[in-house]
Design a protein around this motif. Structure first.
Motif, PDB file in Angstrom:
ATOM      1  N   LEU A  35       0.824  -1.208   0.000  1.00 31.66           N
ATOM      2  CA  LEU A  35       0.000   0.000   0.000  1.00 31.66           C
ATOM      3  C   LEU A  35       0.860   1.261   0.000  1.00 31.66           C
ATOM      4  O   LEU A  35       0.487   2.269  -0.600  1.00 31.66           O
ATOM      5  CB  LEU A  35      -0.942  -0.001   1.202  1.00 31.66           C
ATOM      6  CG  LEU A  35      -2.131  -0.927   1.074  1.00 31.66           C
ATOM      7  CD1 LEU A  35      -2.835  -1.080   2.411  1.00 31.66           C
ATOM      8  CD2 LEU A  35      -3.084  -0.409   0.025  1.00 31.66           C
ATOM      9  N   ASN A  46      -3.917   9.763  -8.941  1.00 34.05           N
ATOM     10  CA  ASN A  46      -5.215   9.826  -8.280  1.00 34.05           C
ATOM     11  C   ASN A  46      -5.398  11.245  -7.738  1.00 34.05           C
ATOM     12  O   ASN A  46      -4.722  11.655  -6.796  1.00 34.05           O
ATOM     13  CB  ASN A  46      -5.257   8.787  -7.151  1.00 34.05           C
ATOM     14  CG  ASN A  46      -6.604   8.650  -6.517  1.00 34.05           C
ATOM     15  OD1 ASN A  46      -7.377   9.595  -6.448  1.00 34.05           O
ATOM     16  ND2 ASN A  46      -6.894   7.461  -6.021  1.00 34.05           N
ATOM     17  N   LEU A  74      -6.458   5.747   0.331  1.00 30.04           N
ATOM     18  CA  LEU A  74      -6.632   4.661  -0.629  1.00 30.04           C
ATOM     19  C   LEU A  74      -7.475   3.534  -0.035  1.00 30.04           C
ATOM     20  O   LEU A  74      -8.330   2.955  -0.720  1.00 30.04           O
ATOM     21  CB  LEU A  74      -5.281   4.110  -1.069  1.00 30.04           C
ATOM     22  CG  LEU A  74      -4.501   4.910  -2.094  1.00 30.04           C
ATOM     23  CD1 LEU A  74      -3.123   4.295  -2.288  1.00 30.04           C
ATOM     24  CD2 LEU A  74      -5.243   4.978  -3.402  1.00 30.04           C
ATOM     25  N   LEU A  75      -7.244   3.219   1.225  1.00 29.82           N
ATOM     26  CA  LEU A  75      -8.035   2.178   1.887  1.00 29.82           C
ATOM     27  C   LEU A  75      -9.504   2.568   1.963  1.00 29.82           C
ATOM     28  O   LEU A  75     -10.392   1.747   1.712  1.00 29.82           O
ATOM     29  CB  LEU A  75      -7.504   1.913   3.294  1.00 29.82           C
ATOM     30  CG  LEU A  75      -6.249   1.082   3.394  1.00 29.82           C
ATOM     31  CD1 LEU A  75      -5.764   1.044   4.826  1.00 29.82           C
ATOM     32  CD2 LEU A  75      -6.501  -0.311   2.878  1.00 29.82           C
ATOM     33  N   GLN A  77     -11.066   4.640  -0.035  1.00 31.45           N
ATOM     34  CA  GLN A  77     -11.613   4.603  -1.396  1.00 31.45           C
ATOM     35  C   GLN A  77     -11.930   3.170  -1.807  1.00 31.45           C
ATOM     36  O   GLN A  77     -12.999   2.894  -2.362  1.00 31.45           O
ATOM     37  CB  GLN A  77     -10.629   5.225  -2.389  1.00 31.45           C
ATOM     38  CG  GLN A  77     -10.514   6.712  -2.297  1.00 31.45           C
ATOM     39  CD  GLN A  77      -9.453   7.278  -3.226  1.00 31.45           C
ATOM     40  OE1 GLN A  77      -8.656   6.554  -3.804  1.00 31.45           O
ATOM     41  NE2 GLN A  77      -9.444   8.591  -3.365  1.00 31.45           N
ATOM     42  N   ALA A  78     -11.017   2.258  -1.545  1.00 31.09           N
ATOM     43  CA  ALA A  78     -11.232   0.855  -1.909  1.00 31.09           C
ATOM     44  C   ALA A  78     -12.417   0.268  -1.138  1.00 31.09           C
ATOM     45  O   ALA A  78     -13.235  -0.469  -1.708  1.00 31.09           O
ATOM     46  CB  ALA A  78      -9.973   0.041  -1.642  1.00 31.09           C
ATOM     47  N   TYR A  79     -12.532   0.603   0.130  1.00 30.31           N
ATOM     48  CA  TYR A  79     -13.635   0.099   0.939  1.00 30.31           C
ATOM     49  C   TYR A  79     -14.974   0.600   0.398  1.00 30.31           C
ATOM     50  O   TYR A  79     -15.943  -0.160   0.304  1.00 30.31           O
ATOM     51  CB  TYR A  79     -13.453   0.527   2.396  1.00 30.31           C
ATOM     52  CG  TYR A  79     -14.561   0.052   3.295  1.00 30.31           C
ATOM     53  CD1 TYR A  79     -14.626  -1.273   3.696  1.00 30.31           C
ATOM     54  CD2 TYR A  79     -15.545   0.922   3.732  1.00 30.31           C
ATOM     55  CE1 TYR A  79     -15.633  -1.726   4.524  1.00 30.31           C
ATOM     56  CE2 TYR A  79     -16.567   0.484   4.553  1.00 30.31           C
ATOM     57  CZ  TYR A  79     -16.613  -0.833   4.945  1.00 30.31           C
ATOM     58  OH  TYR A  79     -17.616  -1.270   5.751  1.00 30.31           O
ATOM     59  N   VAL A  81     -15.679   1.543  -2.697  1.00 24.26           N
ATOM     60  CA  VAL A  81     -15.960   0.901  -3.985  1.00 24.26           C
ATOM     61  C   VAL A  81     -16.550  -0.481  -3.761  1.00 24.26           C
ATOM     62  O   VAL A  81     -17.536  -0.877  -4.400  1.00 24.26           O
ATOM     63  CB  VAL A  81     -14.677   0.826  -4.848  1.00 24.26           C
ATOM     64  CG1 VAL A  81     -14.850  -0.119  -6.008  1.00 24.26           C
ATOM     65  CG2 VAL A  81     -14.303   2.214  -5.353  1.00 24.26           C
ATOM     66  N   VAL A  82     -15.999  -1.232  -2.828  1.00 15.75           N
ATOM     67  CA  VAL A  82     -16.494  -2.583  -2.554  1.00 15.75           C
ATOM     68  C   VAL A  82     -17.842  -2.536  -1.846  1.00 15.75           C
ATOM     69  O   VAL A  82     -18.770  -3.271  -2.193  1.00 15.75           O
ATOM     70  CB  VAL A  82     -15.465  -3.377  -1.716  1.00 15.75           C
ATOM     71  CG1 VAL A  82     -16.035  -4.696  -1.244  1.00 15.75           C
ATOM     72  CG2 VAL A  82     -14.209  -3.599  -2.523  1.00 15.75           C
ATOM     73  N   TYR A  88     -15.111   3.259  -9.442  1.00 17.77           N
ATOM     74  CA  TYR A  88     -14.452   4.411  -8.830  1.00 17.77           C
ATOM     75  C   TYR A  88     -14.736   5.664  -9.647  1.00 17.77           C
ATOM     76  O   TYR A  88     -14.600   5.661 -10.876  1.00 17.77           O
ATOM     77  CB  TYR A  88     -12.946   4.174  -8.731  1.00 17.77           C
ATOM     78  CG  TYR A  88     -12.197   5.375  -8.242  1.00 17.77           C
ATOM     79  CD1 TYR A  88     -12.300   5.792  -6.930  1.00 17.77           C
ATOM     80  CD2 TYR A  88     -11.398   6.123  -9.104  1.00 17.77           C
ATOM     81  CE1 TYR A  88     -11.636   6.892  -6.473  1.00 17.77           C
ATOM     82  CE2 TYR A  88     -10.718   7.227  -8.656  1.00 17.77           C
ATOM     83  CZ  TYR A  88     -10.843   7.615  -7.337  1.00 17.77           C
ATOM     84  OH  TYR A  88     -10.180   8.716  -6.893  1.00 17.77           O
TER      85      TYR A  88
END
Length: 100
Positions: A35, A46, A74-75, A77-79, A81-82, A88
């Protein structure tokens, strides 16, 4: 999730006094390193991460502190999206709800 990976800040607190002292390194070191490398790319490509990094650097933060903030971003954002099962969107604006 940030605590699981080991990038959440450690807060020592006694009464009303609280001291933030680095990140919690109890998580997976390999994933944390991946990461960290992704954050180097994120500050180039980004837009929200780049703005976060530049804002922190302008405020006088050390490079590694700013990069760990980008890792946390980033974490999140990823969370999102999921969790919401959406692609995104770099131009996403959160909907602010009134407290009334």
């Amino acid at each position: 999730m940030a605590k699981f990976i080991g990038v959440a800040p450690i807060i020592y607190q006694s009464g009303k006094v609280g001291i933030t002292k680095g990140i919690n390194r109890s998580g997976d070191a390999h994933l944390r390193g991946q990461l960290y490398m992704a954050s180097l790319s994120a500050i180039r490509y980004n837009k929200p991460c780049r703005e976060c990094y530049q804002r922190l650097k302008a405020a006088g933060k050390v490079t590694n502190v700013a990069l760990m903030a980008v890792v946390n971003k980033l974490l999140r954002q990823a969370y999102a999206v999921v969790k919401f099962n959406q692609d995104y969107d770099p131009n996403y604006q959160p909907i602010l709800r009134s407290m009334a």
